[in-house]
Design a protein around this motif. Sequence first.
Motif, mmCIF file in Angstrom:
data_model
loop_
_atom_site.group_PDB
_atom_site.id
_atom_site.type_symbol
_atom_site.label_atom_id
_atom_site.label_comp_id
_atom_site.label_asym_id
_atom_site.label_seq_id
_atom_site.Cartn_x
_atom_site.Cartn_y
_atom_site.Cartn_z
ATOM 1 N N THR A 60 0.852 -1.182 0.000
ATOM 2 C CA THR A 60 0.000 0.000 0.000
ATOM 3 C C THR A 60 0.892 1.238 0.000
ATOM 4 N N ALA A 61 0.276 2.402 -0.026
ATOM 5 C CA ALA A 61 1.034 3.650 0.051
ATOM 6 C C ALA A 61 1.811 3.744 1.360
ATOM 7 N N GLU A 62 1.331 3.056 2.416
ATOM 8 C CA GLU A 62 2.003 3.057 3.721
ATOM 9 C C GLU A 62 2.968 1.884 3.880
ATOM 10 N N GLY A 63 3.156 1.085 2.858
ATOM 11 C CA GLY A 63 4.017 -0.092 2.922
ATOM 12 C C GLY A 63 3.199 -1.367 2.883
ATOM 13 N N TRP A 64 3.839 -2.483 3.149
ATOM 14 C CA TRP A 64 3.165 -3.778 3.108
ATOM 15 C C TRP A 64 2.176 -3.897 4.262
ATOM 16 N N LYS A 65 1.023 -4.508 3.977
ATOM 17 C CA LYS A 65 -0.032 -4.735 4.968
ATOM 18 C C LYS A 65 -0.572 -6.149 4.792
ATOM 19 N N ILE A 66 -1.203 -6.651 5.842
ATOM 20 C CA ILE A 66 -1.880 -7.947 5.772
ATOM 21 C C ILE A 66 -3.228 -7.739 5.094
ATOM 22 N N GLN A 67 -3.457 -8.451 4.001
ATOM 23 C CA GLN A 67 -4.738 -8.394 3.287
ATOM 24 C C GLN A 67 -5.691 -9.450 3.830
ATOM 25 N N THR A 68 -5.171 -10.660 3.990
ATOM 26 C CA THR A 68 -5.967 -11.735 4.604
ATOM 27 C C THR A 68 -5.066 -12.528 5.537
ATOM 28 N N ARG A 69 -5.620 -12.911 6.658
ATOM 29 C CA ARG A 69 -4.937 -13.820 7.583
ATOM 30 C C ARG A 69 -5.930 -14.914 7.925
ATOM 31 N N ARG A 70 -5.550 -16.147 7.593
ATOM 32 C CA ARG A 70 -6.356 -17.315 7.935
ATOM 33 C C ARG A 70 -5.595 -18.089 8.995
ATOM 34 N N ILE A 71 -6.211 -18.264 10.151
ATOM 35 C CA ILE A 71 -5.592 -18.958 11.269
ATOM 36 C C ILE A 71 -6.259 -20.328 11.396
ATOM 37 N N ARG A 72 -5.451 -21.372 11.443
ATOM 38 C CA ARG A 72 -6.012 -22.698 11.637
ATOM 39 C C ARG A 72 -5.213 -23.441 12.682
ATOM 40 N N MET A 73 -5.898 -24.287 13.431
ATOM 41 C CA MET A 73 -5.282 -25.088 14.483
ATOM 42 C C MET A 73 -4.474 -26.201 13.821
ATOM 43 N N ALA A 74 -3.228 -26.364 14.257
ATOM 44 C CA ALA A 74 -2.386 -27.444 13.756
ATOM 45 C C ALA A 74 -2.234 -28.529 14.823
ATOM 46 N N ILE A 75 -1.970 -28.109 16.063
ATOM 47 C CA ILE A 75 -1.818 -29.042 17.183
ATOM 48 C C ILE A 75 -2.495 -28.418 18.393
ATOM 49 N N ARG A 76 -3.517 -29.071 18.880
ATOM 50 C CA ARG A 76 -4.260 -28.546 20.035
ATOM 51 C C ARG A 76 -3.561 -28.991 21.328
ATOM 52 N N GLY A 77 -3.404 -28.038 22.261
ATOM 53 C CA GLY A 77 -2.752 -28.313 23.539
ATOM 54 C C GLY A 77 -3.632 -29.150 24.446
#
Length: 141
Positions: free
Chosen positions: A124-141
Amino acid sequence: MSAHRIEDEAACARLCVDFAHHLDARRYEQVLALFTEDATLDRMGAVSQGRAEIARFLASRPTQITTRHVCTNISVSVEDATEGEATGACYVLFFQGSGGSADAAAQLSGPPSVVEYHDTFSRTAEGWKIQTRRIRMAIRG
């Protein structure tokens, strides 16, 4: 690999680390500044669309819980430097505790979990930004 590409990839990787630091410190304005205005945050199916919805999610985080997100194995690939698009992924070791203060450590609430962040980034004009973040569980504690 060009110096510009290395700089772009490092800037996107920095967004992952900054997200964790600001989130854990409850610096929510700084968290929001890491995202584009129309960003999507998908937390294991709970989707927040745009900064206003992401802000509502952040405001709803319990204040009595202390978190630490440890980012590792960060991988970023600039897909199209002329268009300002990149993708990335990282593993995040997630710790949660309660009862902490500025002078005392929180008590761990249980074993840590591992989640994965899958991101798209936009320049962006302000530099790189996060457009999408998808969070998924890999290993549950």
